[in-house]
Design a protein around this motif. Structure first.
Motif, PDB file in Angstrom:
ATOM      1  N   PRO A  90      -2.248   3.777   6.010  1.00 29.32           N
ATOM      2  CA  PRO A  90      -2.423   3.477   4.581  1.00 29.32           C
ATOM      3  C   PRO A  90      -3.418   4.440   3.949  1.00 29.32           C
ATOM      4  O   PRO A  90      -4.452   4.766   4.544  1.00 29.32           O
ATOM      5  CB  PRO A  90      -2.972   2.048   4.581  1.00 29.32           C
ATOM      6  CG  PRO A  90      -2.699   1.512   5.952  1.00 29.32           C
ATOM      7  CD  PRO A  90      -2.742   2.698   6.865  1.00 29.32           C
ATOM      8  N   THR A  91      -3.098   4.921   2.762  1.00 30.83           N
ATOM      9  CA  THR A  91      -4.031   5.781   2.027  1.00 30.83           C
ATOM     10  C   THR A  91      -4.497   5.146   0.719  1.00 30.83           C
ATOM     11  O   THR A  91      -5.536   5.514   0.195  1.00 30.83           O
ATOM     12  CB  THR A  91      -3.369   7.134   1.710  1.00 30.83           C
ATOM     13  OG1 THR A  91      -2.157   6.911   0.981  1.00 30.83           O
ATOM     14  CG2 THR A  91      -3.050   7.893   2.999  1.00 30.83           C
ATOM     15  N   ASN A  92      -3.718   4.213   0.189  1.00 29.63           N
ATOM     16  CA  ASN A  92      -4.095   3.578  -1.074  1.00 29.63           C
ATOM     17  C   ASN A  92      -3.567   2.147  -1.089  1.00 29.63           C
ATOM     18  O   ASN A  92      -2.366   1.927  -1.220  1.00 29.63           O
ATOM     19  CB  ASN A  92      -3.517   4.353  -2.266  1.00 29.63           C
ATOM     20  CG  ASN A  92      -3.841   3.701  -3.595  1.00 29.63           C
ATOM     21  OD1 ASN A  92      -4.909   3.123  -3.761  1.00 29.63           O
ATOM     22  ND2 ASN A  92      -2.916   3.776  -4.536  1.00 29.63           N
ATOM     23  N   TYR A  93      -4.461   1.167  -0.938  1.00 30.42           N
ATOM     24  CA  TYR A  93      -4.057  -0.228  -0.983  1.00 30.42           C
ATOM     25  C   TYR A  93      -3.804  -0.649  -2.424  1.00 30.42           C
ATOM     26  O   TYR A  93      -4.589  -0.355  -3.319  1.00 30.42           O
ATOM     27  CB  TYR A  93      -5.136  -1.116  -0.361  1.00 30.42           C
ATOM     28  CG  TYR A  93      -5.175  -1.028   1.147  1.00 30.42           C
ATOM     29  CD1 TYR A  93      -4.322  -1.805   1.922  1.00 30.42           C
ATOM     30  CD2 TYR A  93      -6.046  -0.158   1.788  1.00 30.42           C
ATOM     31  CE1 TYR A  93      -4.346  -1.721   3.307  1.00 30.42           C
ATOM     32  CE2 TYR A  93      -6.076  -0.060   3.168  1.00 30.42           C
ATOM     33  CZ  TYR A  93      -5.220  -0.848   3.932  1.00 30.42           C
ATOM     34  OH  TYR A  93      -5.242  -0.767   5.293  1.00 30.42           O
ATOM     35  N   PHE A 135       0.848  -1.201   0.000  1.00 30.34           N
ATOM     36  CA  PHE A 135       0.000   0.000   0.000  1.00 30.34           C
ATOM     37  C   PHE A 135       0.881   1.248   0.000  1.00 30.34           C
ATOM     38  O   PHE A 135       2.066   1.211   0.336  1.00 30.34           O
ATOM     39  CB  PHE A 135      -0.936   0.018   1.211  1.00 30.34           C
ATOM     40  CG  PHE A 135      -0.228  -0.051   2.545  1.00 30.34           C
ATOM     41  CD1 PHE A 135       0.268   1.093   3.163  1.00 30.34           C
ATOM     42  CD2 PHE A 135      -0.069  -1.263   3.194  1.00 30.34           C
ATOM     43  CE1 PHE A 135       0.915   1.027   4.385  1.00 30.34           C
ATOM     44  CE2 PHE A 135       0.576  -1.345   4.423  1.00 30.34           C
ATOM     45  CZ  PHE A 135       1.075  -0.199   5.017  1.00 30.34           C
ATOM     46  N   GLN A 136       0.258   2.347  -0.388  1.00 25.63           N
ATOM     47  CA  GLN A 136       0.875   3.659  -0.264  1.00 25.63           C
ATOM     48  C   GLN A 136       0.294   4.313   0.981  1.00 25.63           C
ATOM     49  O   GLN A 136      -0.854   4.044   1.367  1.00 25.63           O
ATOM     50  CB  GLN A 136       0.586   4.510  -1.502  1.00 25.63           C
ATOM     51  CG  GLN A 136       1.201   3.941  -2.779  1.00 25.63           C
ATOM     52  CD  GLN A 136       0.735   4.679  -4.021  1.00 25.63           C
ATOM     53  OE1 GLN A 136      -0.453   4.919  -4.179  1.00 25.63           O
ATOM     54  NE2 GLN A 136       1.673   5.030  -4.900  1.00 25.63           N
ATOM     55  N   GLY A 196     -12.735  -2.254   3.621  1.00 25.04           N
ATOM     56  CA  GLY A 196     -12.147  -0.918   3.674  1.00 25.04           C
ATOM     57  C   GLY A 196     -10.961  -0.711   2.757  1.00 25.04           C
ATOM     58  O   GLY A 196     -10.463   0.409   2.640  1.00 25.04           O
ATOM     59  N   THR A 197     -10.505  -1.754   2.104  1.00 23.06           N
ATOM     60  CA  THR A 197      -9.331  -1.611   1.240  1.00 23.06           C
ATOM     61  C   THR A 197      -9.689  -1.267  -0.195  1.00 23.06           C
ATOM     62  O   THR A 197      -8.861  -0.746  -0.937  1.00 23.06           O
ATOM     63  CB  THR A 197      -8.503  -2.914   1.224  1.00 23.06           C
ATOM     64  OG1 THR A 197      -9.263  -3.938   0.561  1.00 23.06           O
ATOM     65  CG2 THR A 197      -8.158  -3.362   2.637  1.00 23.06           C
ATOM     66  N   GLY A 198     -10.922  -1.598  -0.594  1.00 25.23           N
ATOM     67  CA  GLY A 198     -11.300  -1.427  -1.984  1.00 25.23           C
ATOM     68  C   GLY A 198     -10.780  -2.530  -2.883  1.00 25.23           C
ATOM     69  O   GLY A 198     -10.997  -2.517  -4.089  1.00 25.23           O
ATOM     70  N   LEU A 199     -10.090  -3.508  -2.299  1.00 23.68           N
ATOM     71  CA  LEU A 199      -9.521  -4.612  -3.072  1.00 23.68           C
ATOM     72  C   LEU A 199     -10.484  -5.784  -3.113  1.00 23.68           C
ATOM     73  O   LEU A 199     -11.206  -6.051  -2.157  1.00 23.68           O
ATOM     74  CB  LEU A 199      -8.199  -5.078  -2.454  1.00 23.68           C
ATOM     75  CG  LEU A 199      -7.080  -4.039  -2.360  1.00 23.68           C
ATOM     76  CD1 LEU A 199      -5.874  -4.640  -1.661  1.00 23.68           C
ATOM     77  CD2 LEU A 199      -6.705  -3.527  -3.738  1.00 23.68           C
TER      78      LEU A 199
END
Length: 313
Positions: free
Chosen positions: A16-19, A5-6, A39-42
């Protein structure tokens, strides 16, 4: 479980801001919601590699040149075809990993007719020292022949050992002449204007498993046992299997690791210093890396062109 993640870091506090991706095992059975992706969007279609909970080992075994662009590397990691797994029931080895024999080896199935200087001969009847017909070098001597026999249990335990079936005529130019059975990573010659636009070369090599989105090319689930043969020449060659152009064994690191110890020792005797080298010889044709394999196939599907569109023998 591994997360990519970023984000930001303040001391030991990470936000984490972007998985980007997650690689992990299911907790048990077929519950693909584990590990928790909330919550990850993945999902398993856009960034999650979820290995079945019954598997005890996993190894990223991507074929070809490692991608150097970040997006290509991520795409390669997220492709389940690039992961080899094992359930730990008799497949461990003393090195702490597991045996993926034939996983990355290029093999022809028993019964495949190979063009030789004496005519088309079934691969199991070929002998060391015989000359086979090649695309670029005329005739080449066979220096070594290997065989691996896989039972119903072997194929059930590792479905990735099942062969790719290429139906007669599926490549274009009425090739292959008969159905061709090869291992998943066996590279087939691809010859087209699309390839020329992408690489500056009409002829490139693509693993058979990458062709399975095309008509009449598929993983054959009906095979209950199989004998795989691989042949080694002094140099990497494109030969003719059921008339279709396909490679001989190219003994890079991945292929060498997939051979048994006895096979490695036998080849080392014939070719001192060869086993385990990254590029023991030059490739017979350009070997396309994974991200561009996918783009090449997608363009062919879109344009409805045969794989051997510009092939001439």
């Amino acid at each position: 479980m591994f997360w990519a993640f970023q984000g930001t870091r303040d001391g030991n506090a990470i936000t984490p801001t972007n998985y980007v991706a997650v690689i992990g095992n299911e907790a048990d059975g077929s519950n693909t919601q584990t590990p928790n992706l909330t919550g990850t969007g993945l999902t398993t279609s856009n960034g999650a590699v979820i290995i079945d909970g019954d598997e005890d080992y996993m190894e990223w075994t991507a074929d070809g040149t490692l991608p150097i662009q970040q997006e290509d590397l991520i795409a390669s990691i997220l492709d389940l075809d690039n992961w080899t797994t094992a359930d730990g029931t008799g497949v461990q080895n003393t090195g702490g990993g597991f045996n993926v024999e034939t996983q990355n080896i290029v093999c022809f199935a028993r019964g495949t007719k190979i063009s030789s200087c004496e005519g088309a001969i079934e691969i199991e009847k070929l002998r060391v020292g015989q000359k086979i017909v090649t695309l670029a070098a005329g005739a080449a001597k066979i220096r070594w022949i290997g065989v691996i026999k896989l039972s119903r249990a072997d194929l059930a335990a590792n479905p990735k050992l099942r062969p790719v079936r290429i139906r007669a005529g599926a490549l274009g130019k009425e090739l292959p002449k008969q159905d061709l059975l090869v291992s998943r990573q066996h590279r087939i010659l691809f010859s087209s204007k699309v390839a020329e636009r992408m690489f500056g070369l009409r002829d490139v090599l693509i693993p058979a498993v990458r062709l399975t989105n095309l008509p009449d090319i598929f993983i054959d689930e009906t095979i209950d046992s199989i004998s795989y043969y691989h042949i080694l020449c002094d140099d990497h060659q494109v030969v003719f299997a059921e008339g279709a152009p396909a490679e001989t064994l190219f003994l890079g690191k991945e292929a060498a690791h997939s051979l048994s110890i006895d096979a490695q020792e036998e080849i080392e005797t014939l070719f001192p210093g060869l086993v385990g080298q990254q590029c023991p010889t030059s490739a017979a044709q350009m070997i396309v890396d994974l991200p561009r394999q996918n783009r090449l196939i997608a363009r062919h599907i879109k344009n409805n062109k045969p794989l051997l569109e510009t092939y001439r023998n």
